[in-house]
Design an enzyme around this catalytic site. Sequence first.
Site, mmCIF file in Angstrom:
data_model
loop_
_atom_site.group_PDB
_atom_site.id
_atom_site.type_symbol
_atom_site.label_atom_id
_atom_site.label_comp_id
_atom_site.label_asym_id
_atom_site.label_seq_id
_atom_site.Cartn_x
_atom_site.Cartn_y
_atom_site.Cartn_z
ATOM 1 N N PHE A 172 -6.097 24.040 -3.212
ATOM 2 C CA PHE A 172 -6.921 23.187 -2.382
ATOM 3 C C PHE A 172 -6.056 22.374 -1.427
ATOM 4 C CE2 PHE A 172 -10.741 23.940 -4.580
ATOM 5 C CZ PHE A 172 -10.439 24.049 -5.925
ATOM 6 N N LYS B 177 -12.278 24.061 -12.924
ATOM 7 C CA LYS B 177 -12.432 25.230 -12.058
ATOM 8 C C LYS B 177 -12.592 24.827 -10.598
ATOM 9 C CE LYS B 177 -12.982 29.789 -12.242
ATOM 10 N NZ LYS B 177 -11.925 30.668 -12.778
ATOM 11 N N GLU B 178 -13.323 23.735 -10.367
ATOM 12 C CA GLU B 178 -13.619 23.316 -8.999
ATOM 13 C C GLU B 178 -12.407 22.694 -8.311
ATOM 14 O OE1 GLU B 178 -16.105 23.714 -7.038
ATOM 15 O OE2 GLU B 178 -17.647 24.497 -8.370
ATOM 16 N N SER B 179 -11.701 21.797 -8.989
ATOM 17 C CA SER B 179 -10.686 21.005 -8.292
ATOM 18 C C SER B 179 -9.380 20.838 -9.040
ATOM 19 C CB SER B 179 -11.249 19.605 -8.002
ATOM 20 O OG SER B 179 -11.409 18.880 -9.228
#
Length: 202
Positions: A67, A106-108
């Site tokens: 990210f 999982k997202e960040s």
Amino acid sequence: MCAAAAAWGQAPDPSERARAAAEASLAQQREAIEKQRAAVRAQLRSLTPTDAFFAVPWSSAIAGTGFPVRGSECEPIPPEDIAAVVEDIARREGLTPDLLRAVIEKESAYLPCAVSRKGAQGLMQLMPGTAADLGVTDAFDPEQNLSAGARFLRQLLDRYAGNLALALGAYNAGPGRVDRLGRLPLFPETVNYVSGILDKLG
């Protein structure tokens, strides 16, 4: 406690009834995970490189987080530092803390200022429109982001009658796609996302 209260002719405590209902819901959710994992595996086995629902070839599936972040000051939040907040929010929304932790990871990867290539923000990667609909004023505030993300996930679980695989697929790919298809979208990223979280919970 409820049975004892009834035995004495007293009305059951509303908070006790709510707790019991939440526990029953969570137990059913856990029981459904194995069936949903099997369904995802069946979808994975049925995939071919020419599947019409692919956005990109299977070999191009996104791996890792990578990210971009809002600023150099961003560091992952140690999971133990927000464990109490996660558990409180999960309990409030009728989710298991393990589910919420798996989605955050999982997202960040616990980066509070993570921003995806599509503009999703914060620990639970809320799109700006979704964040606004959920009353978020600062998507990079961990507690606001977690609270809204958990509420959105709860809404999706209710929308899909407790089907965790569909709810997670909608969280990743958008509920519109799940509604149109009537099943988990077979995008490699989405299938990896759902199966990865279900594996974590297994």
